[in-house]
Design a protein around this motif. Sequence first.
Motif, PDB file in Angstrom:
ATOM      1  N   ALA A  18      31.080  42.480  25.119  1.00 45.89           N
ATOM      2  CA  ALA A  18      31.292  42.759  26.537  1.00 45.89           C
ATOM      3  C   ALA A  18      32.708  43.231  26.795  1.00 45.89           C
ATOM      4  CB  ALA A  18      30.997  41.501  27.360  1.00 45.89           C
ATOM      5  N   VAL A  19      33.672  42.603  26.130  1.00 48.21           N
ATOM      6  CA  VAL A  19      35.069  42.984  26.311  1.00 48.21           C
ATOM      7  C   VAL A  19      35.326  44.384  25.781  1.00 48.21           C
ATOM      8  CG1 VAL A  19      37.439  42.473  25.611  1.00 48.21           C
ATOM      9  CG2 VAL A  19      35.934  40.625  26.323  1.00 48.21           C
ATOM     10  N   ASP A  20      34.697  44.721  24.629  1.00 44.47           N
ATOM     11  CA  ASP A  20      34.889  46.045  24.039  1.00 44.47           C
ATOM     12  C   ASP A  20      34.398  47.136  24.966  1.00 44.47           C
ATOM     13  OD1 ASP A  20      36.019  44.986  21.803  1.00 44.47           O
ATOM     14  OD2 ASP A  20      34.153  44.943  20.652  1.00 44.47           O
ATOM     15  N   LYS A  21      33.401  46.838  25.787  1.00 43.18           N
ATOM     16  CA  LYS A  21      32.829  47.840  26.669  1.00 43.18           C
ATOM     17  C   LYS A  21      33.664  48.036  27.935  1.00 43.18           C
ATOM     18  CE  LYS A  21      28.088  47.021  25.129  1.00 43.18           C
ATOM     19  NZ  LYS A  21      26.740  46.530  25.520  1.00 43.18           N
ATOM     20  N   LEU A  22      34.565  47.128  28.219  1.00 46.37           N
ATOM     21  CA  LEU A  22      35.392  47.241  29.412  1.00 46.37           C
ATOM     22  C   LEU A  22      36.482  48.277  29.210  1.00 46.37           C
ATOM     23  CD1 LEU A  22      35.885  43.467  30.293  1.00 46.37           C
ATOM     24  CD2 LEU A  22      34.275  45.049  31.312  1.00 46.37           C
ATOM     25  N   GLU A  23      36.757  49.058  30.272  1.00 47.60           N
ATOM     26  CA  GLU A  23      37.817  50.048  30.179  1.00 47.60           C
ATOM     27  C   GLU A  23      39.183  49.364  30.124  1.00 47.60           C
ATOM     28  OE1 GLU A  23      37.450  52.814  33.315  1.00 47.60           O
ATOM     29  OE2 GLU A  23      35.531  53.624  32.661  1.00 47.60           O
ATOM     30  N   ASP A  24      39.340  48.309  30.878  1.00 44.55           N
ATOM     31  CA  ASP A  24      40.601  47.571  30.885  1.00 44.55           C
ATOM     32  C   ASP A  24      40.296  46.084  31.025  1.00 44.55           C
ATOM     33  OD1 ASP A  24      43.115  46.536  31.164  1.00 44.55           O
ATOM     34  OD2 ASP A  24      43.840  48.165  32.424  1.00 44.55           O
ATOM     35  N   ILE A  26      42.055  43.419  30.606  1.00 42.03           N
ATOM     36  CA  ILE A  26      43.078  42.621  31.270  1.00 42.03           C
ATOM     37  C   ILE A  26      42.915  42.683  32.788  1.00 42.03           C
ATOM     38  CG2 ILE A  26      45.560  42.475  31.727  1.00 42.03           C
ATOM     39  CD1 ILE A  26      46.060  43.142  28.853  1.00 42.03           C
ATOM     40  N   LYS A  27      42.703  43.901  33.303  1.00 41.14           N
ATOM     41  CA  LYS A  27      42.525  44.036  34.758  1.00 41.14           C
ATOM     42  C   LYS A  27      41.274  43.309  35.233  1.00 41.14           C
ATOM     43  CE  LYS A  27      45.030  48.368  35.450  1.00 41.14           C
ATOM     44  NZ  LYS A  27      44.949  49.778  35.928  1.00 41.14           N
ATOM     45  N   MET A  28      40.222  43.344  34.419  1.00 42.69           N
ATOM     46  CA  MET A  28      38.997  42.642  34.781  1.00 42.69           C
ATOM     47  C   MET A  28      39.220  41.135  34.838  1.00 42.69           C
ATOM     48  SD  MET A  28      36.659  44.915  35.301  1.00 42.69           S
ATOM     49  CE  MET A  28      35.154  43.942  35.220  1.00 42.69           C
ATOM     50  N   VAL A  29      39.964  40.618  33.868  1.00 48.30           N
ATOM     51  CA  VAL A  29      40.253  39.183  33.854  1.00 48.30           C
ATOM     52  C   VAL A  29      41.145  38.806  35.032  1.00 48.30           C
ATOM     53  CG1 VAL A  29      41.333  37.325  32.555  1.00 48.30           C
ATOM     54  CG2 VAL A  29      39.953  39.009  31.362  1.00 48.30           C
ATOM     55  N   GLU A  30      42.142  39.653  35.315  1.00 48.46           N
ATOM     56  CA  GLU A  30      43.027  39.393  36.454  1.00 48.46           C
ATOM     57  C   GLU A  30      42.230  39.355  37.752  1.00 48.46           C
ATOM     58  OE1 GLU A  30      47.262  41.273  34.870  1.00 48.46           O
ATOM     59  OE2 GLU A  30      45.874  42.523  36.021  1.00 48.46           O
ATOM     60  N   GLN A  31      41.263  40.254  37.896  1.00 51.36           N
ATOM     61  CA  GLN A  31      40.418  40.240  39.083  1.00 51.36           C
ATOM     62  C   GLN A  31      39.581  38.964  39.122  1.00 51.36           C
ATOM     63  OE1 GLN A  31      40.286  42.365  41.770  1.00 51.36           O
ATOM     64  NE2 GLN A  31      38.966  40.751  42.559  1.00 51.36           N
ATOM     65  N   GLY A  32      39.080  38.567  37.941  1.00 52.36           N
ATOM     66  CA  GLY A  32      38.323  37.312  37.880  1.00 52.36           C
ATOM     67  C   GLY A  32      39.160  36.118  38.299  1.00 52.36           C
ATOM     68  N   LEU A  33      40.416  36.101  37.895  1.00 56.77           N
ATOM     69  CA  LEU A  33      41.313  34.999  38.279  1.00 56.77           C
ATOM     70  C   LEU A  33      41.585  35.028  39.781  1.00 56.77           C
ATOM     71  CD1 LEU A  33      43.848  35.006  35.311  1.00 56.77           C
ATOM     72  CD2 LEU A  33      42.227  33.204  35.897  1.00 56.77           C
ATOM     73  N   ARG A  34      41.720  36.228  40.343  1.00 56.24           N
ATOM     74  CA  ARG A  34      41.906  36.309  41.799  1.00 56.24           C
ATOM     75  C   ARG A  34      40.686  35.758  42.531  1.00 56.24           C
ATOM     76  NH1 ARG A  34      44.713  41.140  40.437  1.00 56.24           N
ATOM     77  NH2 ARG A  34      42.819  42.398  40.557  1.00 56.24           N
ATOM     78  N   ASP A  35      39.503  36.072  42.018  1.00 56.79           N
ATOM     79  CA  ASP A  35      38.279  35.528  42.614  1.00 56.79           C
ATOM     80  C   ASP A  35      38.252  34.010  42.495  1.00 56.79           C
ATOM     81  OD1 ASP A  35      37.528  38.103  43.171  1.00 56.79           O
ATOM     82  OD2 ASP A  35      36.221  38.306  41.404  1.00 56.79           O
TER      83      ASP A  35
END
Length: 230
Positions: A18-24, A26-35
Amino acid sequence: MNVLRRLFKIGQAETNSAVDKLEDPIKMVEQGLRDMRENQDVAMRSLAEVKAMHIKRTRELNETKEAEEDLQNKSVLLLKKAQQKEIDSAEADNFVKENLKRKAQLAKDILLIKDDVANLEKQVATLEKNVNSIKTGIKQWENELSTLKARVKVSSATQKINKQMTNMDSHSVVSMLERMKSKVMQDEALAQAYGEMAEASETNEEKMNKAIENLSVEDELAQMKKQLGI
């Protein structure tokens, strides 16, 4: 919480894929932390509201118990006054009966309020557990994210260096060094030549000066001999 937990569970093939398919990632995780922080704020507000309800119902329970006890004390006091002939016995009985009816209703209210207080206590405990779990999770995932960022930087730098080394031709490097060495030797030889030319120029000038100086002395000597008749 489950999504982030799966995202940070390093070692699982599903997560890595799943992580390999993400473009970025880190940004996805940061958004998850904001949520998650937003969820924490919501949970904190809910906890505060439930705690306020618990405090309110506990206060109502204590007040109802006090009212029940007050009716009991008043009933006892009326019966004592009637016994001492201070008030009419029948009138005292009527007052006591009314008090006992109110006291019975208060007893029912107390049971209901006790159930509410007990349920609210459970809700408070559950919400506090959830809030603490969210806080712990956010802290853990923030640390994981910091480590991930550092690893990404190191990996990126390593990839660039390795790419440069892969694209570097050893033969062309040696050839370039040889050309540089030849150029340096040529420049050194040219500098030496200019130096020798400068020294030669200075020597000729000195010889010329000496010749002029010697010529002037010879002329002056001949002039003196001529004057003396020698």
